[in-house]
Design an enzyme around this catalytic site. Structure first.
Site, PDB file in Angstrom:
ATOM      1  CE  LYS A 272      -3.146   2.551   2.915  1.00 22.16           C
ATOM      2  NZ  LYS A 272      -4.242   2.748   4.009  1.00 22.16           N
ATOM      3  CG  ASP A 277      -5.379   7.872   4.270  1.00 23.83           C
ATOM      4  OD1 ASP A 277      -6.215   8.629   3.648  1.00 23.83           O
ATOM      5  OD2 ASP A 277      -5.795   7.115   5.186  1.00 23.83           O
ATOM      6  CE  LYS A 284      -6.395   8.868   7.636  1.00 22.70           C
ATOM      7  NZ  LYS A 284      -7.304   7.799   8.433  1.00 22.70           N
ATOM      8  CG  ASP A 295      -1.924   5.129   4.662  1.00 23.19           C
ATOM      9  OD1 ASP A 295      -1.724   4.326   5.400  1.00 23.19           O
ATOM     10  OD2 ASP A 295      -3.016   5.557   4.117  1.00 23.19           O
ATOM     11  CG  ASP A 354     -10.031   8.046   6.390  1.00 23.10           C
ATOM     12  OD1 ASP A 354      -8.664   7.560   5.633  1.00 23.10           O
ATOM     13  OD2 ASP A 354      -9.871   8.051   7.369  1.00 23.10           O
ATOM     14  CD  GLU A 356      -6.479   5.463   2.483  1.00 27.76           C
ATOM     15  OE1 GLU A 356      -7.686   5.699   2.961  1.00 27.76           O
ATOM     16  OE2 GLU A 356      -5.467   5.010   2.762  1.00 27.76           O
ATOM     17  NE  ARG A 358     -10.882  -1.003   3.621  1.00 21.31           N
ATOM     18  CZ  ARG A 358     -11.625  -1.084   4.699  1.00 21.31           C
ATOM     19  NH1 ARG A 358     -12.528  -1.719   4.776  1.00 21.31           N
ATOM     20  NH2 ARG A 358     -10.977  -0.611   5.697  1.00 21.31           N
TER      21      ARG A 358
HETATM   22  N1  BES Z   1      -4.296   4.783   6.675  1.00 22.44           N
HETATM   23  C1  BES Z   1      -5.407   4.642   7.659  1.00 22.44           C
HETATM   24  C2  BES Z   1      -5.332   3.522   8.541  1.00 22.44           C
HETATM   25  C3  BES Z   1      -4.012   4.142   9.710  1.00 22.44           C
HETATM   26  C4  BES Z   1      -4.499   4.637  10.789  1.00 22.44           C
HETATM   27  C5  BES Z   1      -2.804   3.705   9.536  1.00 22.44           C
HETATM   28  C6  BES Z   1      -3.686   5.273  11.710  1.00 22.44           C
HETATM   29  C7  BES Z   1      -1.934   4.157  10.442  1.00 22.44           C
HETATM   30  C8  BES Z   1      -2.210   5.029  11.352  1.00 22.44           C
HETATM   31  C9  BES Z   1      -6.406   3.867   6.760  1.00 22.44           C
HETATM   32  O1  BES Z   1      -6.612   4.502   5.523  1.00 22.44           O
HETATM   33  C10 BES Z   1      -7.802   4.406   7.421  1.00 22.44           C
HETATM   34  O2  BES Z   1      -8.165   5.395   7.152  1.00 22.44           O
HETATM   35  N2  BES Z   1      -8.506   3.480   7.815  1.00 22.44           N
HETATM   36  C11 BES Z   1      -9.768   3.507   8.247  1.00 22.44           C
HETATM   37  C12 BES Z   1     -11.061   2.791   7.754  1.00 22.44           C
HETATM   38  C13 BES Z   1     -12.273   2.834   7.933  1.00 22.44           C
HETATM   39  C14 BES Z   1     -12.641   4.232   7.263  1.00 22.44           C
HETATM   40  C15 BES Z   1     -13.247   1.920   7.463  1.00 22.44           C
HETATM   41  C16 BES Z   1      -9.832   3.364   9.702  1.00 22.44           C
HETATM   42  O3  BES Z   1      -9.012   2.482  10.253  1.00 22.44           O
HETATM   43  O4  BES Z   1     -10.446   4.239  10.575  1.00 22.44           O
HETATM   44 ZN    ZN Z   2      -4.657   4.935   4.714  1.00 23.74          ZN
HETATM   45 MN    MN Z   3      -7.443   6.221   5.115  1.00 22.79          MN
END
Ligand code: BES
Ligand code: ZN
Ligand code: MN
Length: 510
Positions: A272, A277, A284, A295, A354, A356, A358
């Site tokens: 990834k 992000d 966010k 990210d 967010d 993204e 996947r």
């Molecule tokens: N990049 C983030 C996950 C992340 C969070 C990595 C904190 C490192 C530190 C990912 O893209 C994300 O935002 N995931 C969301 C998914 C949700 C919207 C289903 C999450 O985990 O909140």
């Molecule tokens: Zn992310």
């Molecule tokens: Mn994200």
């Protein structure tokens, strides 16, 4: 970059800024005293055998990572002896484990920032110990000051320890030489992955990342192919394009192919690579986006592992896929409610922009599947949920094959990367049912890390062994440095991927 050599010199005669020795916590049954570890006998003798006593008086306990400096004995060319804690003394008939050596060497190298040269007189029983000490020291010496003007002119900030002489190893012995050369190759690439993670997102765009990967690939005889935004449109990569749609910096898909004429296995690593992000339209909140340059740590790990495999000449084919995009909100960004047509042909309703990671991974995994590799391993800072489950140092492993998941867990353990096997409960799939498309990019909130894994699984080619490493916790260290782990980018998963490739090359894995 810190230079490292094997040396047979005596500690007393070495011109260096410091001699590093190991100390350990004695067994409680034996009054719990401090013990000077093997490798430092000559140094201890020069203190009239009183090194342990002196250190105890100074408050040392031998605890892991503890560092104590004292003036070197008279007659020594180096002015300082640095004692580093190794933790408990090993059980009878056992030696210091590799991770204790790595951490101690890392803590010592980090403490010695600003010094020109240090000699490490730590316990070395075999070539594996020498490799572990080299690895820890070279990782611990790392620092990132490319953006600090003050560090550039040497006024502020300290340059990394410049040179390490590893004592107690056998410089002419094949196994020792190989172990140290391996440590140098792996740590150089791992430190480069850290650099990429630490590079601010205004400089590390998908295009810039692709350029770094192309240059390194050419240098090491790796075939490289970069799909730019036009090629991505032509190829139908709706996931990668959908995520990158809001950014001024267009997305890229980079393919790195390392091939060995002696290979009979093929691994595909997928990373990834979200260079920033912001969350996109599902922005966010403040407090959640300051570190989101990290990210792309999965793509950085994959890149480093492929280059390391090439440098080590492993007898296995390794293809690396870097799915690079910047997730930004704008008038051209993907909206919650949009449907993307993915590379595989499946449609995805984007309910949260967010989620993204996947989406870019799904395209890259589907593409990687076309070559029917023996296994696909994707690496991603995928979910906050995995951090809630496993904390900041442990990555989660999900897989469509129990034996493969176990193997990866063992390999990670062997290289000193904490990880834990996680399930893919099929009842969580229905939470991603979409009224409009084949699947939604979000499901139940509970078990969010597993939901993301189930989403990815849908894009793995039929019959292909696959594992997913969610490194959201360990990829970026917001706390203080410890052992060989610095603040910021850590290089998480690089050593696991390299070891997995080595084990596959050796035929140790299925
Ligand atoms: N990049 C983030 C996950 C992340 C969070 C990595 C904190 C490192 C530190 C990912 O893209 C994300 O935002 N995931 C969301 C998914 C949700 C919207 C289903 C999450 O985990 O909140
Ligand atoms: Zn992310
Ligand atoms: Mn994200």
């Amino acid at each position: 970059m810190t230079a490292l050599t094997l040396s047979t010199a005596a500690a007393s005669g070495l011109r260096a800024d410091a001699i590093v020795v190991g100390v350990a916590k004695g067994a409680a049954s034996k009054s719990g005293g401090l013990v000077v570890a093997p490798g430092a006998e000559a140094v201890d003798k020069a203190y009239d055998g009183k090194l342990a006593a002196v250190l105890e008086t100074l408050g040392a306990s031998g605890g892991e990572g503890e560092v104590t400096k004292l003036p070197a004995p008279s007659g020594f060319k180096a002015p300082v002896v640095l004692a580093v804690g190794l933790g408990p003394v090993p059980e009878k008939d056992e030696t210091y484990d590799a991770e204790a050596l790595r951490r101690a060497a890392g803590a010592a190298a980090r403490t010695l920032a600003g010094a020109k040269k240090a000699a490490f007189a730590l316990p070395v029983e075999d070539s594996g110990d020498a490799g572990a000490i080299a690895e820890g020291a070279l990782l611990g010496a790392y620092s990132f000051d490319a953006y600090k003007e003050s560090a550039q002119d040497g006024k502020n900030g300290k340059a990394p320890l410049a040179e390490i002489a590893l004592l107690g190893a056998k410089p002419r012995d094949k196994a020792f030489k190989a172990a140290v050369e391996r440590a140098i190759a792996v740590t150089e690439e791992l430190n480069r992955a850290r650099d990429l993670v630490n590079t601010p997102p205004n400089d590390l765009t998908p295009e810039a990342f692709a350029a770094v990967a192309s240059a390194a690939a050419k240098e090491h005889g790796i075939k490289v192919q970069v799909l730019d935004e036009k090629a991505l449109v032509k190829g139908g990569f709706g996931g990668i394009l959908g995520v990158g749609a809001g950014s001024e910096a267009p997305p890229r898909l980079v393919k790195l192919s390392y091939t060995s004429s002696k290979a009979d296995k093929h691994l595909a690593f997928v990373g990834k690579g979200i260079t920033y992000d912001s969350g996109g339209i599902s922005l966010k909140p403040a407090g959640h986006n300051e570190t989101m340059k990290c990210d792309m740590a999965g793509a950085a790990a994959v890149f480093a592992a492929v280059v390391a495999a090439a440098r080590l000449g492993l007898k296995v084919n390794v293809t690396g896929w870097l799915a690079l995009a910047e997730n930004m909100p704008s008038g051209s960004a993907t909206r919650p409610g949009d449907v993307l047509r993915m590379y595989s042909g499946k449609t995805v309703e984007v309910l949260n922009t967010d989620a993204e990671g996947r989406l870019v991974l799904a395209d890259a995994i589907a593409k990687a599947s076309e070559e029917t590799p023996d296994a696909i391993v994707d690496v991603a800072t995928l979910t906050g949920a995995m951090m809630l489950a496993l904390g900041n140092r442990t990555f989660g492993i999900m897989a469509n094959d129990d034996a493969f998941r176990t193997s990866i867990h063992e390999v990670a353990e062997e290289v000193g990367e904490p990880s834990w096997p996680m399930p893919l409960p099929s009842d969580l799939r229905k939470g991603m049912d979409s009224a409009t498309a084949d699947i939604a990019n979000m499901g139940e909130r509970m078990g969010g890390g597993l939901v993301a894994g189930l989403f990815l699984q849908e894009f793995v080619g039929e019959g292909i062994t696959w594992a997913h490493l969610d490194i959201a916790g360990p990829a970026f260290n917001e706390g203080g440095a410890s052992g060989y782990t610095p603040k910021g980018g850590t290089g998480s998963a690089v050593r696991t991927l390299v070891r997995l490739a080595e084990r596959t090359a050796d035929g140790d894995l299925g």
